[in-house]
Design a protein around this motif. Structure first.
Motif, PDB file in Angstrom:
ATOM      1  N   ASP A 279      19.764  53.280  10.465  1.00  0.00           N
ATOM      2  CA  ASP A 279      20.731  53.204  11.552  1.00  0.00           C
ATOM      3  C   ASP A 279      22.065  52.786  10.949  1.00  0.00           C
ATOM      4  O   ASP A 279      22.241  52.842   9.725  1.00  0.00           O
ATOM      5  N   LYS A 280      23.004  52.353  11.760  1.00  0.00           N
ATOM      6  CA  LYS A 280      24.365  52.101  11.292  1.00  0.00           C
ATOM      7  C   LYS A 280      24.435  51.049  10.186  1.00  0.00           C
ATOM      8  O   LYS A 280      25.228  51.173   9.257  1.00  0.00           O
ATOM      9  N   GLY A 281      23.593  50.022  10.247  1.00  0.00           N
ATOM     10  CA  GLY A 281      23.707  48.943   9.267  1.00  0.00           C
ATOM     11  C   GLY A 281      22.494  48.732   8.400  1.00  0.00           C
ATOM     12  O   GLY A 281      22.439  47.769   7.625  1.00  0.00           O
ATOM     13  N   SER A 282      21.495  49.617   8.503  1.00  0.00           N
ATOM     14  CA  SER A 282      20.236  49.393   7.802  1.00  0.00           C
ATOM     15  C   SER A 282      19.809  50.651   7.044  1.00  0.00           C
ATOM     16  O   SER A 282      19.906  51.763   7.560  1.00  0.00           O
TER      17      SER A 282
ATOM     18  N   ALA B 148      13.917  48.913   4.138  1.00  0.00           N
ATOM     19  CA  ALA B 148      13.556  49.755   2.994  1.00  0.00           C
ATOM     20  C   ALA B 148      12.614  49.014   2.050  1.00  0.00           C
ATOM     21  O   ALA B 148      11.653  49.587   1.534  1.00  0.00           O
ATOM     22  N   LYS B 149      12.864  47.720   1.832  1.00  0.00           N
ATOM     23  CA  LYS B 149      11.978  46.927   0.982  1.00  0.00           C
ATOM     24  C   LYS B 149      10.588  46.811   1.592  1.00  0.00           C
ATOM     25  O   LYS B 149       9.569  46.934   0.899  1.00  0.00           O
TER      26      LYS B 149
ATOM     27  N   ASN C  29      28.302  47.296   3.995  1.00  0.00           N
ATOM     28  CA  ASN C  29      27.342  46.222   3.761  1.00  0.00           C
ATOM     29  C   ASN C  29      26.042  46.612   4.466  1.00  0.00           C
ATOM     30  O   ASN C  29      25.951  46.578   5.688  1.00  0.00           O
ATOM     31  N   ILE C  30      25.059  46.983   3.677  1.00  0.00           N
ATOM     32  CA  ILE C  30      23.847  47.600   4.201  1.00  0.00           C
ATOM     33  C   ILE C  30      22.655  46.678   4.009  1.00  0.00           C
ATOM     34  O   ILE C  30      22.395  46.198   2.901  1.00  0.00           O
TER      35      ILE C  30
ATOM     36  N   ASN D 299      18.947  40.901  -0.012  1.00  0.00           N
ATOM     37  CA  ASN D 299      18.566  41.825   1.062  1.00  0.00           C
ATOM     38  C   ASN D 299      19.754  42.623   1.591  1.00  0.00           C
ATOM     39  O   ASN D 299      19.648  43.247   2.648  1.00  0.00           O
ATOM     40  N   THR D 300      20.874  42.587   0.862  1.00  0.00           N
ATOM     41  CA  THR D 300      22.070  43.301   1.297  1.00  0.00           C
ATOM     42  C   THR D 300      22.673  44.062   0.129  1.00  0.00           C
ATOM     43  O   THR D 300      22.831  43.523  -0.967  1.00  0.00           O
ATOM     44  N   LEU D 301      22.975  45.312   0.369  1.00  0.00           N
ATOM     45  CA  LEU D 301      23.635  46.140  -0.626  1.00  0.00           C
ATOM     46  C   LEU D 301      25.070  46.405  -0.190  1.00  0.00           C
ATOM     47  O   LEU D 301      25.301  46.964   0.880  1.00  0.00           O
ATOM     48  N   GLU D 302      26.010  45.961  -1.016  1.00  0.00           N
ATOM     49  CA  GLU D 302      27.401  46.337  -0.777  1.00  0.00           C
ATOM     50  C   GLU D 302      27.641  47.653  -1.507  1.00  0.00           C
ATOM     51  O   GLU D 302      27.544  47.712  -2.738  1.00  0.00           O
TER      52      GLU D 302
END
Length: 233
Positions: free
Chosen positions: A98-101, A76-77, A70-71, A57-60
């Motif tokens: 937003d900033k982290g998503s 999105a899923k 680190n998003i 669930n995290t994209l670097e």
């Protein structure tokens, strides 16, 4: 120094006031036009390479400007807006919520390739597009359309085309991604543009492609020579 008469003085004052007023009006209009153009042409997509710190669930994302992000891709899923998944080394395009998503993720590495569908005229052949690196796009067995360039623009697939025999007139289309897997590409024209009008291309809205299969050349295969023993009963 020459003295201005009364009427000359009035004319000078009028010209001065008109010049100031006109200059102010021109400046306001120019600033307004500049702002509008900049807003229209601004691409908010973030581009980069998928890093080895990525998880379910995290994209670097190692961005093109040298940052490491680190998003979270959970939102999105949930919205079915992760197209093509992601793996280490893949080139990615991300629209942030937003900033982290992220609100949308496109695997550009998976988008590359030859995509075809049955010819809508008779279905006896395949037609489609070839999406290549560097913004290069070509038609596959399409004689009426000349494909010029492609890119991702604000999360949409932008394709520039030109009709064969249509002069120098170019057509620009922005498609929404619907599906992207190793074997399938589906996109559509949006239901409405910024002016609330529906956009269509030749009455069609949904485009469904399959990845073109490579045809192996078997001409190099050598057959074993037969012998008398092969025909013994």
């Amino acid at each position: 120094m020459k003295r201005l008469g009364f009427f000359g003085l009035l004319a000078a004052v009028a010209l001065t006031m008109a010049g100031c007023g006109g200059g102010k009006q021109q400046k306001v209009e120019f600033e307004k036009d500049t702002t509008d153009v900049a807003s229209i042409n601004r691409d908010s997509t973030i581009y980069g390479i998928c890093g080895d710190g990525s998880a379910m669930n995290t994209l670097e994302l190692l961005t093109d400007v040298g940052d490491t992000m680190n998003i979270s891709v959970t939102d999105a899923k949930d919205a079915d807006k992760v197209f093509g998944g992601y793996a280490v080394g893949d080139r990615m395009a991300v629209m942030m919520k937003d900033k982290g998503s992220a609100k949308l993720v496109i695997n550009l590495s998976m988008l590359l390739g030859n995509w075809v569908m049955p010819n809508p005229i008779d279905g006896s052949s395949e037609t489609g597009i070839a999406i290549k690196e560097g913004g290069i796009v070509e038609g596959i067995d399409q004689s009426s359309i000349i494909y010029k360039t492609w890119r991702i623009f604000n999360g949409k697939l932008e394709i520039l085309t030109q009709r064969d025999g249509g002069g120098d007139v170019e057509e620009l289309f922005l498609y929404e991604m619907v599906k992207l897997t190793p074997d399938s590409l589906v996109y559509r024209l949006p239901n409405a543009n910024d002016n609330g009008k529906r956009d269509f291309l030749d009455g069609e809205e949904l485009f469904e492609y399959s990845r073109q299969q490579e045809h192996k050349d078997n001409s190099h295969i050598e057959l074993e020579s037969s012998s008398f023993d092969d025909f013994k009963i």
